[in-house]
Design a protein around this motif. Structure first.
Motif, PDB file in Angstrom:
ATOM      1  N   GLU A 316      41.479  57.288  45.134  1.00 35.74           N
ATOM      2  CA  GLU A 316      42.689  56.571  45.550  1.00 35.74           C
ATOM      3  C   GLU A 316      43.827  57.549  45.846  1.00 35.74           C
ATOM      4  O   GLU A 316      44.672  57.271  46.692  1.00 35.74           O
ATOM      5  CB  GLU A 316      43.066  55.544  44.486  1.00 35.74           C
ATOM      6  N   ASP A 323      41.020  53.800  55.251  1.00 36.85           N
ATOM      7  CA  ASP A 323      40.692  52.381  55.107  1.00 36.85           C
ATOM      8  C   ASP A 323      39.766  52.075  53.938  1.00 36.85           C
ATOM      9  O   ASP A 323      38.845  51.270  54.076  1.00 36.85           O
ATOM     10  CB  ASP A 323      40.001  51.892  56.394  1.00 36.85           C
ATOM     11  N   LEU A 324      39.946  52.695  52.823  1.00 40.00           N
ATOM     12  CA  LEU A 324      39.082  52.420  51.671  1.00 40.00           C
ATOM     13  C   LEU A 324      39.717  51.364  50.775  1.00 40.00           C
ATOM     14  O   LEU A 324      40.919  51.408  50.518  1.00 40.00           O
ATOM     15  CB  LEU A 324      38.880  53.677  50.825  1.00 40.00           C
ATOM     16  N   ALA A 325      38.884  50.447  50.281  1.00 36.55           N
ATOM     17  CA  ALA A 325      39.395  49.453  49.329  1.00 36.55           C
ATOM     18  C   ALA A 325      38.451  49.408  48.143  1.00 36.55           C
ATOM     19  O   ALA A 325      37.222  49.273  48.318  1.00 36.55           O
ATOM     20  CB  ALA A 325      39.475  48.081  49.996  1.00 36.55           C
ATOM     21  N   LEU A 326      38.988  49.504  46.964  1.00 33.00           N
ATOM     22  CA  LEU A 326      38.162  49.480  45.754  1.00 33.00           C
ATOM     23  C   LEU A 326      37.507  48.104  45.600  1.00 33.00           C
ATOM     24  O   LEU A 326      38.188  47.074  45.634  1.00 33.00           O
ATOM     25  CB  LEU A 326      39.028  49.789  44.523  1.00 33.00           C
ATOM     26  N   LEU A 327      36.182  48.098  45.450  1.00 32.70           N
ATOM     27  CA  LEU A 327      35.463  46.837  45.257  1.00 32.70           C
ATOM     28  C   LEU A 327      35.116  46.638  43.784  1.00 32.70           C
ATOM     29  O   LEU A 327      34.959  45.511  43.308  1.00 32.70           O
ATOM     30  CB  LEU A 327      34.192  46.870  46.117  1.00 32.70           C
ATOM     31  N   ARG A 330      38.761  47.408  38.246  1.00 29.02           N
ATOM     32  CA  ARG A 330      39.581  48.537  37.817  1.00 29.02           C
ATOM     33  C   ARG A 330      39.503  48.718  36.292  1.00 29.02           C
ATOM     34  O   ARG A 330      39.620  49.830  35.792  1.00 29.02           O
ATOM     35  CB  ARG A 330      41.034  48.300  38.266  1.00 29.02           C
ATOM     36  N   PHE A 341      33.386  51.241  46.996  1.00 24.78           N
ATOM     37  CA  PHE A 341      34.541  51.052  47.883  1.00 24.78           C
ATOM     38  C   PHE A 341      34.048  50.380  49.162  1.00 24.78           C
ATOM     39  O   PHE A 341      32.905  50.569  49.563  1.00 24.78           O
ATOM     40  CB  PHE A 341      35.172  52.408  48.257  1.00 24.78           C
ATOM     41  N   ARG A 342      34.937  49.635  49.763  1.00 22.11           N
ATOM     42  CA  ARG A 342      34.616  49.079  51.068  1.00 22.11           C
ATOM     43  C   ARG A 342      35.294  49.920  52.147  1.00 22.11           C
ATOM     44  O   ARG A 342      36.402  50.436  51.955  1.00 22.11           O
ATOM     45  CB  ARG A 342      35.112  47.631  51.168  1.00 22.11           C
ATOM     46  N   HIS A 343      34.607  50.048  53.268  1.00 18.64           N
ATOM     47  CA  HIS A 343      35.187  50.719  54.439  1.00 18.64           C
ATOM     48  C   HIS A 343      34.554  50.061  55.667  1.00 18.64           C
ATOM     49  O   HIS A 343      33.334  49.879  55.707  1.00 18.64           O
ATOM     50  CB  HIS A 343      34.870  52.220  54.421  1.00 18.64           C
TER      51      HIS A 343
END
Lengths: 410, 410
Positions: A316, A323-327, A330, A341-343
């Motif tokens: 992070e 464009d990374l989003a934690l899937l 946390r 991560f999603r991309h």
């Protein structure tokens, strides 16, 4: 910067599990974050398999069934897996694949709940879990599958027609971890039986199946037993005498060498074995269990939490502009030993990363998965992997056309 | 005396298959007549398994699925078994065990004959064949098993309610061999489907499944692939698009890596694969198939007939005074590559014989079995085995108390 590479090296130097990395064979220049898909080989695996082929098979030939203990391998090996899932001896049988183990567990559960006609299956399960249940329900008459989309839907479907619930302790895509005690209690309170899929939890942390009804899992991920190594099934002792699964092969017979015309189930966990064990595949599995015997599972979990938390933090920080989003959750309490991560271009991103020596994997449609096997992954690997991922994204290496071509296995 | 030991040595010297014995690892001082239960290891097996562990698993890790062809192993290996059973490429899939393959074959057959509710199973089949069908019929609703006691009963049960017939080409106890073309034609003429169990025929002689509907078999007997090596299933091309078996795992899915919620069968023989192949077990199997590629199956059969005929002749001559009765057919055309005798004290007789270096096995209640794997058994072995058996009977070695104690596996 949160942490330096030198600080990671220092953390590794004080890691109580650090000596275990030497037990595994890892290619130079590879950071292997796919132990949640296929574990790395124990160095002792080659000698174990060679001994099985040369001394047991070659030296004793068919006599190996008695002299080398082949006949009991599913049970003796099961007893060694038992502590990893928090159960006792005589409760785990090794054999076949997870898919086949699902048939055993589900049909055993149905035999114990004859009036109930519904199998609840979580869409978060690995697809083969669904597919096997679909094949079963199509073949059997009068049963139905009730799909749920995650734990939130469970309470709503637990009516008195539910025979069993099949869920995964850890989600193979997101790495999210369920509270198995809580879910098991809810399912059992509704009169149904709980079947856990442990593929992504056994070997990632201390599992506790002591109150669950059934569990199934593979041994080639965190248990490091090699590609296609045999699966296992756990059956709570209270069900062993009454449960009748449908795969009634001769090794599950009370007297397999009496050659009786009719099937008569063995006592205990042996009735959950089916046929001739894949003897060669047990050699690396037992070599791996030799290592597991020396592992303190509290230390394992502490390291796993440290590695996955560090990876989230570093990615992070280093990859904030992309464009990374934690899937994954946390909260480390709600996480297995995996971070996803999603991309939107996850597939070429992962292939470009692998080309730079950092191995994760990709799951459709857009998930980058990174598994952290605490036996052989170091803090410095986590650091270097985050740096490499940031470079692939910053330099847009993944836009190279060759990374878009799909391989047979993704 | 019919033949001398020296004449046997001379026969071996002119045996066109004699060079193949060197490909196998056999302990000194052992005459191994149990290749019909567990074949001897190809010498190349250790190197093959070592390569799989070190280079494929250790070197490529999860990349082995693509780079080492693991994903396609069930089909590429199946194509190599196909010539041994007289069928073409794309018709054989390797995987799991014979018991599991029976579930696939029978449920596939039932899917093709929806109005028919009877499965005919021969009591001469190996018991696990029955047990698996019993488990299936108990789980499925509205089906029934019609047992027959050998081929003589078949015509009488072939009514228009029969979906499929499961028989073994070679009887595991007697070594008797059926005419598969004739039986298949009779079954198909009645509108039913024929499933052959080839465990005791593939690798013993040229099998011809080209008109059969389904066949299943193991690879650890005459095919020498090691204890618990994977089984195979043959499906005639005319059934591949329509047959739907119940073990619908992700490897049989049309797009296994699309992770679709519903099962959608792959085209062709791939739909008969279930899950992650036992990769390590394929290494000795393919090492063995490297040998099989060099075998002329007509020469194999000629040698098999010579060995089994010689054994019958010598045993009947040397052991005439004792309580042995030939159980196998005297006509070599009606025999596999095995000879069985009955003896009221068969169990201790066999154990005493094994103690003298001649390995056969015992099947309840009174059957002494001797398998003659033509790739590595010699005429002189046959001679020496008959001499040793006569000695055990003449000197009554078998009366020793220690030979009466049962081992776990008999």
């Amino acid at each position: 910067m949160t942490i330096t590479r030198a600080e990671c090296v220092a953390l590794d130097a004080s890691d109580p599990l650090k000596h275990l990395r030497d037990e595994f064979s890892l290619p130079d220049g590879t950071i292997y974050l796919v132990g949640n898909s296929l574990g790395a080989p124990p160095k002792a695996a080659v000698a174990a398999v060679t001994r099985t082929v040369e001394e047991e098979w070659g030296g004793r030939l068919v006599g190996g069934w008695n002299a080398s203990g082949w006949y009991d391998l599913p049970l003796t090996t099961g007893d060694r897996i038992a502590p990893l899932i928090g159960v006792g001896p005589g409760q785990v049988a090794v054999g076949e694949s997870t898919s086949i183990a699902i048939v055993k567990a589900v049909t055993a559960a149905l035999s114990l709940r004859p009036g109930r006609r519904v199998i609840v299956s979580d869409r978060a399960n690995f697809p083969t879990d669904h597919y096997m249940v679909q094949g079963l329900v199509k073949a059997l008459d009068g049963y139905e599958i009730r799909d749920i989309a995650g734990l939130g839907d469970l309470a709503g479907v637990l009516a008195d027609d539910v025979a069993c619930v099949l869920m995964s302790e850890v989600d193979y895509r997101t790495g999210a971890r369920h509270d198995t005690a809580e879910v098991t209690a809810a399912v059992q309170a509704a009169g149904a039986l709980m079947i856990w899929d442990l593929c992504h939890s056994a070997g990632a942390f201390q599992v506790d199946m002591s109150v669950a009804d059934f569990a199934i899992g593979c041994t080639y991920k965190y248990l490091n037993a090699g590609p296609g190594s045999p699966a296992y099934i756990y059956v709570h002792p209270r069900h062993q005498a009454g449960a009748e699964h449908m795969l009634t092969g001769w090794h599950g017979h009370a007297e397999p060498f009496a050659f009786e015309p009719g099937f008569r189930p063995a006592e205990g966990i042996r009735r959950f074995t089916v046929s001739t064990p894949h003897v060669l595949s047990y050699a690396p599995l037992n070599a791996s269990l030799d290592i597991w015997e020396r592992v303190d599972l509290a230390e394992l979990r502490a390291k796993s939490v440290a590695l996955t938390s560090l990876f989230i933090e570093l990615v992070e920080e280093f990859c904030a502009p992309y464009d990374l989003a934690l899937l994954s959750p946390r909260d480390p309490e709600r996480r297995g030993s995996q971070v996803s991560f999603r991309h939107p271009d996850g597939y070429p991103v992962m292939r470009a990363l692998i080309d730079r020596g950092v191995h994760g994997d990709f799951r459709a449609p857009d998930v980058l998965r990174f598994g952290f096997a605490p036996l052989y992954i170091r803090h410095v690997d986590v650091y270097d992997a985050a740096v490499a991922l940031a470079e692939v994204l910053r330099e847009e290496h993944w836009r190279d056309e060759r990374y878009r071509r799909r391989l047979a296995v993704t």
